[in-house]
Every structure is written in structure tokens, then in C-alpha cells.
Design a protein around this motif. Structure first.
Motif, PDB file in Angstrom:
ATOM      1  N   LEU A  71       0.834  -1.206   0.000  1.00  0.00           N
ATOM      2  CA  LEU A  71       0.000   0.000   0.000  1.00  0.00           C
ATOM      3  C   LEU A  71       0.871   1.259   0.000  1.00  0.00           C
ATOM      4  O   LEU A  71       0.566   2.218  -0.703  1.00  0.00           O
ATOM      5  CB  LEU A  71      -0.930   0.001   1.214  1.00  0.00           C
ATOM      6  N   LYS A  72       1.912   1.228   0.779  1.00  0.00           N
ATOM      7  CA  LYS A  72       2.813   2.381   0.822  1.00  0.00           C
ATOM      8  C   LYS A  72       3.437   2.614  -0.550  1.00  0.00           C
ATOM      9  O   LYS A  72       3.519   3.749  -1.020  1.00  0.00           O
ATOM     10  CB  LYS A  72       3.899   2.152   1.869  1.00  0.00           C
ATOM     11  N   ASP A  73       3.874   1.529  -1.204  1.00  0.00           N
ATOM     12  CA  ASP A  73       4.455   1.639  -2.540  1.00  0.00           C
ATOM     13  C   ASP A  73       3.440   2.146  -3.567  1.00  0.00           C
ATOM     14  O   ASP A  73       3.814   2.816  -4.529  1.00  0.00           O
ATOM     15  CB  ASP A  73       5.020   0.299  -3.002  1.00  0.00           C
ATOM     16  N   PHE A 104     -14.563  -1.565   5.767  1.00  0.00           N
ATOM     17  CA  PHE A 104     -13.201  -1.287   5.319  1.00  0.00           C
ATOM     18  C   PHE A 104     -13.217  -0.620   3.949  1.00  0.00           C
ATOM     19  O   PHE A 104     -12.559   0.406   3.736  1.00  0.00           O
ATOM     20  CB  PHE A 104     -12.372  -2.580   5.291  1.00  0.00           C
ATOM     21  N   VAL A 105     -13.961  -1.193   3.022  1.00  0.00           N
ATOM     22  CA  VAL A 105     -14.037  -0.631   1.663  1.00  0.00           C
ATOM     23  C   VAL A 105     -14.601   0.780   1.702  1.00  0.00           C
ATOM     24  O   VAL A 105     -14.052   1.699   1.078  1.00  0.00           O
ATOM     25  CB  VAL A 105     -14.896  -1.531   0.745  1.00  0.00           C
ATOM     26  N   LEU A 106     -15.677   0.977   2.448  1.00  0.00           N
ATOM     27  CA  LEU A 106     -16.290   2.303   2.533  1.00  0.00           C
ATOM     28  C   LEU A 106     -15.333   3.312   3.154  1.00  0.00           C
ATOM     29  O   LEU A 106     -15.201   4.441   2.670  1.00  0.00           O
ATOM     30  CB  LEU A 106     -17.590   2.238   3.337  1.00  0.00           C
ATOM     31  N   ARG A 114     -12.020  11.998  -0.376  1.00  0.00           N
ATOM     32  CA  ARG A 114     -11.666  13.288   0.220  1.00  0.00           C
ATOM     33  C   ARG A 114     -10.265  13.731  -0.207  1.00  0.00           C
ATOM     34  O   ARG A 114     -10.023  14.895  -0.489  1.00  0.00           O
ATOM     35  CB  ARG A 114     -11.744  13.180   1.740  1.00  0.00           C
ATOM     36  N   ARG A 115      -9.346  12.795  -0.270  1.00  0.00           N
ATOM     37  CA  ARG A 115      -7.952  13.127  -0.561  1.00  0.00           C
ATOM     38  C   ARG A 115      -7.706  13.371  -2.043  1.00  0.00           C
ATOM     39  O   ARG A 115      -6.986  14.305  -2.424  1.00  0.00           O
ATOM     40  CB  ARG A 115      -7.053  11.983  -0.074  1.00  0.00           C
ATOM     41  N   LEU A 116      -8.280  12.516  -2.904  1.00  0.00           N
ATOM     42  CA  LEU A 116      -7.933  12.546  -4.326  1.00  0.00           C
ATOM     43  C   LEU A 116      -9.047  13.000  -5.261  1.00  0.00           C
ATOM     44  O   LEU A 116      -8.783  13.300  -6.416  1.00  0.00           O
ATOM     45  CB  LEU A 116      -7.478  11.145  -4.775  1.00  0.00           C
ATOM     46  N   GLY A 117     -10.265  12.973  -4.792  1.00  0.00           N
ATOM     47  CA  GLY A 117     -11.383  13.284  -5.666  1.00  0.00           C
ATOM     48  C   GLY A 117     -11.986  12.021  -6.258  1.00  0.00           C
ATOM     49  O   GLY A 117     -11.422  10.928  -6.154  1.00  0.00           O
ATOM     50  N   ARG A 118     -13.126  12.177  -6.891  1.00  0.00           N
ATOM     51  CA  ARG A 118     -13.905  11.043  -7.385  1.00  0.00           C
ATOM     52  C   ARG A 118     -13.146  10.187  -8.402  1.00  0.00           C
ATOM     53  O   ARG A 118     -13.210   8.962  -8.376  1.00  0.00           O
ATOM     54  CB  ARG A 118     -15.216  11.533  -7.996  1.00  0.00           C
ATOM     55  N   ALA A 119     -12.404  10.803  -9.291  1.00  0.00           N
ATOM     56  CA  ALA A 119     -11.753  10.052 -10.379  1.00  0.00           C
ATOM     57  C   ALA A 119     -10.678   9.095  -9.868  1.00  0.00           C
ATOM     58  O   ALA A 119     -10.513   8.003 -10.414  1.00  0.00           O
ATOM     59  CB  ALA A 119     -11.143  11.024 -11.388  1.00  0.00           C
ATOM     60  N   GLN A 120      -9.959   9.459  -8.832  1.00  0.00           N
ATOM     61  CA  GLN A 120      -8.850   8.638  -8.348  1.00  0.00           C
ATOM     62  C   GLN A 120      -9.186   7.806  -7.116  1.00  0.00           C
ATOM     63  O   GLN A 120      -8.371   6.989  -6.684  1.00  0.00           O
ATOM     64  CB  GLN A 120      -7.651   9.527  -8.038  1.00  0.00           C
ATOM     65  N   ALA A 121     -10.363   7.996  -6.546  1.00  0.00           N
ATOM     66  CA  ALA A 121     -10.701   7.294  -5.301  1.00  0.00           C
ATOM     67  C   ALA A 121     -10.813   5.782  -5.520  1.00  0.00           C
ATOM     68  O   ALA A 121     -10.325   4.997  -4.700  1.00  0.00           O
ATOM     69  CB  ALA A 121     -11.995   7.844  -4.712  1.00  0.00           C
ATOM     70  N   LYS A 126      -9.126   0.035  -4.842  1.00  0.00           N
ATOM     71  CA  LYS A 126      -8.823  -1.306  -5.347  1.00  0.00           C
ATOM     72  C   LYS A 126      -7.470  -1.793  -4.841  1.00  0.00           C
ATOM     73  O   LYS A 126      -7.305  -2.970  -4.525  1.00  0.00           O
ATOM     74  CB  LYS A 126      -8.875  -1.333  -6.885  1.00  0.00           C
ATOM     75  N   GLN A 127      -6.496  -0.895  -4.748  1.00  0.00           N
ATOM     76  CA  GLN A 127      -5.183  -1.268  -4.193  1.00  0.00           C
ATOM     77  C   GLN A 127      -5.335  -1.731  -2.740  1.00  0.00           C
ATOM     78  O   GLN A 127      -4.717  -2.711  -2.327  1.00  0.00           O
ATOM     79  CB  GLN A 127      -4.211  -0.079  -4.260  1.00  0.00           C
ATOM     80  N   ALA A 128      -6.161  -1.012  -1.987  1.00  0.00           N
ATOM     81  CA  ALA A 128      -6.383  -1.386  -0.586  1.00  0.00           C
ATOM     82  C   ALA A 128      -7.106  -2.725  -0.491  1.00  0.00           C
ATOM     83  O   ALA A 128      -6.815  -3.539   0.399  1.00  0.00           O
ATOM     84  CB  ALA A 128      -7.177  -0.295   0.129  1.00  0.00           C
ATOM     85  N   LEU A 129      -8.035  -2.982  -1.394  1.00  0.00           N
ATOM     86  CA  LEU A 129      -8.745  -4.267  -1.404  1.00  0.00           C
ATOM     87  C   LEU A 129      -7.793  -5.414  -1.727  1.00  0.00           C
ATOM     88  O   LEU A 129      -7.878  -6.490  -1.116  1.00  0.00           O
ATOM     89  CB  LEU A 129      -9.891  -4.239  -2.418  1.00  0.00           C
ATOM     90  N   ARG A 130      -6.915  -5.208  -2.678  1.00  0.00           N
ATOM     91  CA  ARG A 130      -5.919  -6.242  -2.997  1.00  0.00           C
ATOM     92  C   ARG A 130      -5.034  -6.528  -1.786  1.00  0.00           C
ATOM     93  O   ARG A 130      -4.702  -7.674  -1.508  1.00  0.00           O
ATOM     94  CB  ARG A 130      -5.064  -5.807  -4.182  1.00  0.00           C
ATOM     95  N   ALA A 131      -4.656  -5.477  -1.088  1.00  0.00           N
ATOM     96  CA  ALA A 131      -3.820  -5.654   0.101  1.00  0.00           C
ATOM     97  C   ALA A 131      -4.577  -6.412   1.186  1.00  0.00           C
ATOM     98  O   ALA A 131      -4.008  -7.281   1.853  1.00  0.00           O
ATOM     99  CB  ALA A 131      -3.356  -4.299   0.623  1.00  0.00           C
ATOM    100  N   ALA A 132      -5.850  -6.121   1.359  1.00  0.00           N
ATOM    101  CA  ALA A 132      -6.655  -6.835   2.357  1.00  0.00           C
ATOM    102  C   ALA A 132      -6.793  -8.303   1.974  1.00  0.00           C
ATOM    103  O   ALA A 132      -6.692  -9.194   2.827  1.00  0.00           O
ATOM    104  CB  ALA A 132      -8.031  -6.188   2.487  1.00  0.00           C
ATOM    105  N   GLY A 133      -7.000  -8.572   0.699  1.00  0.00           N
ATOM    106  CA  GLY A 133      -7.080  -9.954   0.229  1.00  0.00           C
ATOM    107  C   GLY A 133      -5.768 -10.694   0.433  1.00  0.00           C
ATOM    108  O   GLY A 133      -5.748 -11.856   0.855  1.00  0.00           O
ATOM    109  N   LEU A 134      -4.665 -10.016   0.159  1.00  0.00           N
ATOM    110  CA  LEU A 134      -3.352 -10.616   0.372  1.00  0.00           C
ATOM    111  C   LEU A 134      -3.129 -10.928   1.851  1.00  0.00           C
ATOM    112  O   LEU A 134      -2.604 -11.981   2.204  1.00  0.00           O
ATOM    113  CB  LEU A 134      -2.256  -9.680  -0.148  1.00  0.00           C
TER     114      LEU A 134
END
Length: 158
Positions: A71-73, A104-106, A114-121, A126-134
Motif C-alpha cells: 500500500l505504501k508503494d 473497510f471498503v467504505l 476526500r484526498r484525491l477526488g472522485r476520479a482517483q478514489a 482497489k489497491q487497498a482491497l488487494r492488500a486486504a485480500g493478500l
């Protein structure tokens, strides 16, 4: 023999609750190892239990380190992960079984919105979901190794 069946059921429940987090699966597997070793009482049983507990402890560390580094990367900040964690815990109590995942997803999505806006949220979510799955896969893998250690010990000691 009766204790072995109870321990096997406890470990199976532990593995299942790693995937569907209703109870702390790793702790259930660890409890099964300790119950079995204390019931058997032999030195070999305690060695098997110790090896299994070391595997579970290693899994507990790895399941946070590897996904956190990914996630950090990927540029997902700790505050976003924290928002996911907080809403995940709230969701766990509001909606049994699936609430942890949904919260968690929400939480991640709202923080990234809030941080990036709708387009990048969503890509960040999805990156966070992959990390949770891992993280789940890592915990399950180490849990399976601990259970396999117990099975080998059961055959060798039994």
C-alpha cells in the motif's frame, strides 16, 4: 481421541474464520494447539505446539508488513488505511459477518474520495482491497502450516 476431535474442529473453525472474520481464527488455531499439547502432556506435543505457535506469530507479522508495504508503494497513505480499519470495526458490529469487509471498503473509499477526488478514489481503493485480500491469504497460509504441523505431530506422537 475425543480431545483430538475437539481440537480438529477448533482448528477447522479457526481456518474458516480467517476467511470469514467472525472470530479470531489465528487465536482459535493457537488455542487448539495449546489444548492438544496440554492434554497430551508429552515433550514432543509441546514442541509441535511451539512450532505451530511460532508459525502463527510469523503469519501475524507478515500479514501486516507485506500488504502495508504494498500500500505504501502504491501511494495509499496510512490515514486512508486507518479510516478503513475504523469503519471496518464499526461495520463488524453493525452488519455481522460482512460488515468488516464493507466498512473497510467504505472507509478507504471515503478517505480517498476526500484526498484525491472522485476520479482517483476507486483505483486507490482497489489497491487497498488487494492488500486486504493478500493479508487474508497470508494468514490462511500460515494457519494451514500450523494445522499441518499439528497433523504431523498428531501422527508422530499419537
Amino acid at each position: 481421541m475425543g480431545t483430538d476431535i475437539v481440537v480438529a474442529l477448533l482448528m477447522a473453525l479457526g481456518l474458516a474464520t480467517v476467511v470469514v472474520p467472525v472470530l479470531p481464527g489465528t487465536l482459535l488455531i493457537g488455542a487448539g494447539l495449546l489444548v492438544w499439547a496440554s492434554e497430551d502432556g508429552g515433550r514432543s506435543a509441546w514442541v509441535v505446539a511451539a512450532v505451530g505457535l511460532v508459525l502463527l506469530a510469523a503469519g501475524a507479522v507478515v500479514k501486516y508488513v507485506v500488504p502495508g508495504r504494498r500500500l505504501k508503494d502504491a501511494g495509499v497513505p496510512f490515514t486512508t488505511q486507518l479510516a478503513g480499519l475504523v469503519l471496518g470495526v464499526v461495520g463488524f458490529f453493525v452488519i455481522p459477518v460482512v460488515g468488516l469487509f464493507l466498512g473497510f471498503v467504505l472507509g478507504v473509499w471515503l478517505a480517498e474520495l476526500r484526498r484525491l477526488g472522485r476520479a482517483q478514489a476507486w483505483p486507490s481503493t482497489k489497491q487497498a482491497l488487494r492488500a486486504a485480500g493478500l493479508s487474508i491469504l497470508i494468514e490462511l497460509g500460515f494457519g494451514l502450516l500450523a494445522v499441518a504441523t499439528w497433523v504431523v505431530g498428531l501422527v508422530a506422537v499419537g
